[in-house]
Enzyme design. Structure first.
Site, PDB file in Angstrom:
ATOM      1  N   ARG A  43      -7.307   5.759  -3.452  1.00  0.00           N
ATOM      2  CA  ARG A  43      -6.387   6.886  -3.834  1.00  0.00           C
ATOM      3  C   ARG A  43      -6.278   6.915  -5.464  1.00  0.00           C
ATOM      4  NH1 ARG A  43      -3.720  10.200   0.530  1.00  0.00           N
ATOM      5  NH2 ARG A  43      -4.728   9.405   2.353  1.00  0.00           N
TER       6      ARG A  43
ATOM      7  N   ASP B  26       1.033  17.868  -0.035  1.00  0.00           N
ATOM      8  CA  ASP B  26       1.298  17.087   1.041  1.00  0.00           C
ATOM      9  C   ASP B  26       2.448  17.119   2.145  1.00  0.00           C
ATOM     10  OD1 ASP B  26      -0.034  14.615   2.602  1.00  0.00           O
ATOM     11  OD2 ASP B  26       1.490  13.398   1.834  1.00  0.00           O
TER      12      ASP B  26
ATOM     13  N   HIS C 263       4.490  17.922   7.200  1.00  0.00           N
ATOM     14  CA  HIS C 263       3.196  17.358   6.484  1.00  0.00           C
ATOM     15  C   HIS C 263       2.228  18.597   6.137  1.00  0.00           C
ATOM     16  CE1 HIS C 263      -0.284  14.271   7.007  1.00  0.00           C
ATOM     17  NE2 HIS C 263       0.101  14.246   5.695  1.00  0.00           N
TER      18      HIS C 263
ATOM     19  N   TYR D  74       0.811  -1.185  -0.118  1.00  0.00           N
ATOM     20  CA  TYR D  74       0.054  -0.072   0.004  1.00  0.00           C
ATOM     21  C   TYR D  74       0.723   1.349  -0.044  1.00  0.00           C
ATOM     22  CZ  TYR D  74      -2.400   4.293   1.702  1.00  0.00           C
ATOM     23  OH  TYR D  74      -2.865   5.372   1.729  1.00  0.00           O
TER      24      TYR D  74
ATOM     25  N   GLY E 135      -8.010  17.532   4.486  1.00  0.00           N
ATOM     26  CA  GLY E 135      -8.074  18.688   3.542  1.00  0.00           C
ATOM     27  C   GLY E 135      -6.876  19.222   2.778  1.00  0.00           C
TER      28      GLY E 135
HETATM   29  P1  GTP Z   1      -3.767  13.028   2.969  1.00  0.00           P
HETATM   30  O1  GTP Z   1      -3.559  12.907   1.437  1.00  0.00           O
HETATM   31  O2  GTP Z   1      -4.061  11.735   3.627  1.00  0.00           O
HETATM   32  O3  GTP Z   1      -2.645  13.626   3.737  1.00  0.00           O
HETATM   33  O4  GTP Z   1      -4.989  14.076   3.016  1.00  0.00           O
HETATM   34  P2  GTP Z   1      -5.402  15.491   2.619  1.00  0.00           P
HETATM   35  O5  GTP Z   1      -5.087  16.310   4.087  1.00  0.00           O
HETATM   36  O6  GTP Z   1      -4.557  15.790   1.427  1.00  0.00           O
HETATM   37  O7  GTP Z   1      -7.042  15.237   2.758  1.00  0.00           O
HETATM   38  P3  GTP Z   1      -7.925  15.736   1.273  1.00  0.00           P
HETATM   39  O8  GTP Z   1      -7.858  17.191   0.769  1.00  0.00           O
HETATM   40  O9  GTP Z   1      -7.780  14.579   0.395  1.00  0.00           O
HETATM   41  O10 GTP Z   1      -9.464  15.498   2.155  1.00  0.00           O
HETATM   42  C1  GTP Z   1      -9.829  14.469   2.899  1.00  0.00           C
HETATM   43  C2  GTP Z   1     -11.440  14.243   2.767  1.00  0.00           C
HETATM   44  O11 GTP Z   1     -11.772  15.547   3.590  1.00  0.00           O
HETATM   45  C3  GTP Z   1     -12.095  14.334   1.843  1.00  0.00           C
HETATM   46  O12 GTP Z   1     -13.078  13.307   1.926  1.00  0.00           O
HETATM   47  C4  GTP Z   1     -12.776  15.869   1.385  1.00  0.00           C
HETATM   48  O13 GTP Z   1     -13.832  15.473   0.770  1.00  0.00           O
HETATM   49  C5  GTP Z   1     -12.749  16.032   2.720  1.00  0.00           C
HETATM   50  N1  GTP Z   1     -12.555  17.757   3.006  1.00  0.00           N
HETATM   51  C6  GTP Z   1     -11.576  18.441   2.329  1.00  0.00           C
HETATM   52  N2  GTP Z   1     -11.763  19.923   2.497  1.00  0.00           N
HETATM   53  C7  GTP Z   1     -12.978  19.912   3.431  1.00  0.00           C
HETATM   54  C8  GTP Z   1     -13.564  21.197   3.593  1.00  0.00           C
HETATM   55  O14 GTP Z   1     -13.332  22.188   3.547  1.00  0.00           O
HETATM   56  N3  GTP Z   1     -14.863  20.880   4.327  1.00  0.00           N
HETATM   57  C9  GTP Z   1     -15.169  19.475   4.479  1.00  0.00           C
HETATM   58  N4  GTP Z   1     -16.482  19.438   5.131  1.00  0.00           N
HETATM   59  N5  GTP Z   1     -14.553  18.503   4.121  1.00  0.00           N
HETATM   60  C10 GTP Z   1     -13.658  18.602   3.510  1.00  0.00           C
HETATM   61  C1  SPV Z   2      -1.609  10.330   4.380  1.00  0.00           C
HETATM   62  O1  SPV Z   2      -1.799   9.263   4.961  1.00  0.00           O
HETATM   63  O2  SPV Z   2      -1.176  11.353   5.114  1.00  0.00           O
HETATM   64  C2  SPV Z   2      -1.138  10.361   3.120  1.00  0.00           C
HETATM   65  C3  SPV Z   2      -1.334   8.948   2.307  1.00  0.00           C
HETATM   66  O3  SPV Z   2      -0.868  11.077   2.467  1.00  0.00           O
HETATM   67  S1  SPV Z   2      -0.089   7.921   2.498  1.00  0.00           S
HETATM   68  O4  SPV Z   2       1.164   8.088   1.533  1.00  0.00           O
HETATM   69  O5  SPV Z   2      -0.563   6.730   2.414  1.00  0.00           O
HETATM   70  O6  SPV Z   2       0.591   8.364   3.652  1.00  0.00           O
HETATM   71 MN    MN Z   3      -0.479  12.961   3.708  1.00  0.00          MN
END
Ligand code: GTP
Ligand code: SPV
Ligand code: MN
Length: 592
Positions: free
Chosen positions: A376, A277, A226, A197, A251
């Site tokens: 993803r 990220d 991060h 993964y 988010g």
């Molecule tokens: P990693 O890749 O795991 O580090 O995550 P990330 O922080 O980039 O998260 P990402 O932007 O992919 O958002 C993850 C989830 O949060 C998704 O299901 C989005 O729909 C939700 N999300 C993102 N921004 C918002 C927001 O402003 N409001 C709400 N309610 N949900 C949000």
């Molecule tokens: C996270 O989990 O914060 C990610 C996805 O961005 S991973 O690469 O699996 O860590």
């Molecule tokens: Mn991440």
């Protein structure tokens, strides 16, 4: 391929250990990658999608026991346990090497050893760093080729240097009982076994760019965080850069690519994505903090991504993208996930590859979902319509504001500003968020996740806090201003109060105005909160009272919060920087 002695020596050792049938260097050429794609399709490792609708796109499924990062099996192996600190799993390096060599020994028999030279950051950038990952998985090779800059030119830049990160990945038999993601920061080495993964096996990402790099940054005086990086352009064409740390699946990708509300677009506001990220940040010649995105692609959360929530991310996935654990729509051989649109596919395979019954779909029951909640996409950054022109430049962008945030149904207001850098470090160190599907384990439980780095800090978190304080001292009055946001306050029915997504631009504008000394604020016990009228609600279906509500600092709630922070701090014992203890005492006094 190289005359670098440290590289040759390590590869010889690894080869003798894993005993492959073949050895292949990844040269970075499209021909080689295309041949690997074809091979992965022929063995069933990847499914080729509709090449008219999704050119260059593939689907991959991981085993159901291998769909997220495994924090309980992730180790920081330093000679002294204290170096790893109270928030990391620790193991003696020699013991861990022995154990993992025993697991990996001979496991490439009948397989190919792929050697991936890669650069984190634009090749040759003064902030970039080099790694070599050895893997027996084509999926890993193809993902690394999207997420990093791979190929032989990396070796030219490396020359004779020993300054590179060793990464050994062995898929073995994907046995969760023998899964280990081990880091040896004192040896610049990562070993990952029994997983396939993303976060566990794309070793340039969390393993190198955060865990090893945070350790290097501590030793060398820079920061690996991060964080997303975005540029906010105003109608005059001036761009201010913001870096924001939110925990996994909270988010970052969405904020990094946001499209401003129409009334702001019409005025000329734009957002440019530098990273979604990870940020590597160094003090530049002018004394300001400069950030690069060490990655070359997005490993983004699929569920919830749609034309409205994140148009730019969706666009990014329309070519040369690898999807992992989403649903396969058999009608047109494309992909689907919850939240993509309202058209639940009637003829589809769910993420495990079984027939999906849309009529049984129940929002409250994740086992009925078509896509895994942590499914993803791996998409090239250059596909992103709003990618910043600074993205590929090695110098980095000057950061005006650092933003922390997380999922808090109650407690944290929509936005507030710290009273100083030290106070901002305190806010980051006390960050908490509800857990998500990005890591194996319970979802929705509030836990402290300092600076969104709890799973990613490669050394003692108390030293990490001190490092933040030291960086602030070096930056002096050129330090970015520090803020905290929370898009996730809920009402009594559990619905999000703030619309989020593109509308978060309204908050970013206040942040930039504060950096420029243009906006007013109310001083509260926890920091500076906006005057409600300074958050522009144009075209929004939200009244002033609701806004005021999500801007309030409830003393009762915050007294409880302060007590929890005190408890959280106990983990660090005497190592906790005195300054943070002082900050906590000040907060408690302010709340009286
Ligand atoms: P990693 O890749 O795991 O580090 O995550 P990330 O922080 O980039 O998260 P990402 O932007 O992919 O958002 C993850 C989830 O949060 C998704 O299901 C989005 O729909 C939700 N999300 C993102 N921004 C918002 C927001 O402003 N409001 C709400 N309610 N949900 C949000
Ligand atoms: C996270 O989990 O914060 C990610 C996805 O961005 S991973 O690469 O699996 O860590
Ligand atoms: Mn991440």
């Amino acid at each position: 391929m190289t005359t670098n002695k440290s590289v040759i020596k390590w590869l010889d050792e690894v080869k003798a250990l894993v005993n492959p049938d073949n050895v292949v260097w990844i040269d970075g050429s499209e021909e080689q990658l295309e041949a690997l794609r074809a091979e992965a399709v022929s063995t069933g490792e990847m499914i080729k999608l509709n090449q008219e609708k999704l050119p260059g796109c593939y689907l991959h499924r991981t085993l159901p026991n291998d769909v997220a990062r495994v924090e309980d099996r992730t180790f920081i192996c330093t000679a002294d346990k204290e170096t790893a600190g109270p928030t990391n799993n620790w193991c003696d390096p020699q013991e861990m090497y022995t154990k993992l060599y025993d697991i990996a020994r001979g496991t490439y028999k009948g397989r190919t050893m792929y050697i991936i030279p890669y650069s984190m950051g634009p090749i040759g950038s003064p902030i970039a760093k080099i790694g070599i990952e050895v893997t027996d998985s084509i999926y890993v090779v193809l993902n690394m080729a999207i997420m990093t800059r791979v190929g032989l030119k990396v070796l030219d830049v490396l020359g004779d240097s020993n300054d590179w990160v060793r990464g050994l990945h062995a898929k073995c038999n994907v046995d969760p009982e023998n899964r280990y993601i081990a880091h040896f920061p004192e040896d610049n080495t990562i070993i990952s076994v029994n997983s396939a993964y993303g976060g566990n096996v794309l070793l340039g990402k969390k393993c190198f760019a955060l865990r090893i790099a945070s350790y290097q940054g501590w030793k060398e005086g820079w920061m690996a965080e991060h964080m997303l990086i975005l540029g906010l352009e105003n109608p005059k064409g001036e761009v201010k850069y913001i870096a924001a740390a939110f925990p996994s699946a909270c988010g970052k990708t969405n904020l990094a690519m946001l499209i401003p509300p129409e009334y702001l677009r019409e005025k000329g506001y734009k957002v440019w994505t530098v990273g979604d990220d990870i940020a590597w940040m160094k003090i530049g010649p002018d004394g300001r903090l400069y950030a690069i995105n060490p990655e070359n692609g997005f490993f983004g959360v699929a569920p919830g991504t749609n034309e409205k929530s994140n148009f730019n991310a969706l666009e990014s996935t329309k070519k040369n993208t690898i999807f992992t654990n989403v649903a396969l729509d058999l009608n047109d051989n494309t992909v689907w996930w919850e939240g993509l649109n309202k058209n639940l596919p009637t003829n589809a395979l769910e993420w495990k590859g079984n027939k999906w019954d849309a009529s049984k779909f129940d929002k409250a029951d994740k086992s009925t979902y078509a896509a895994h909640p942590n499914s993803r996409f791996t998409a090239p950054a250059k596909n992103c319509p709003c990618i910043s022109e600074e993205f590929d430049k090695g110098a980095g962008v000057p950061i005006s504001a650092i933003v922390f945030g997380g999922r808090r149904a109650k407690c944290a207001p929509l936005v507030y500003q710290s009273k100083s850098w030290e106070n901002g470090v305190f806010i980051g160190s006390a960050m908490a968020s509800e857990t998500t599907a990005a890591a194996a384990g319970a979802v929705g439980v509030v836990r402290r996740d300092p600076m969104a780095m709890l799973p990613f800090c490669g050394y003692n978190m108390a030293d990490y806090f001190q490092h933040w304080l030291d960086m602030g001292e070096k930056l002096g009055d050129k330090a970015p201003k520090i803020f905290n946001v929370n898009w996730f306050r809920t009402d009594d029915d559990g619905n999000f109060i703030w619309p989020g997504f593109g509308d978060n631009m309204r908050v970013l504008n206040w942040i930039v105005d504060r950096c420029e000394g243009k906006a007013d604020a109310t001083e509260t016990a926890i920091g500076y909160v906006p005057m409600p009228e300074d958050i522009d609600l144009t075209d929004l279906d939200m009244d002033m009272d609701t806004l005021k509500d999500i801007l309030t600092v409830d003393k009762e709630v915050w007294n409880k919060e302060a007590a929890e922070i005190e408890e959280h701090y106990k983990k660090f014992g005497d190592k906790l920087p005195e300054e943070l203890r002082k900050q906590l005492e000040t907060l408690k006094a302010n709340l009286k």
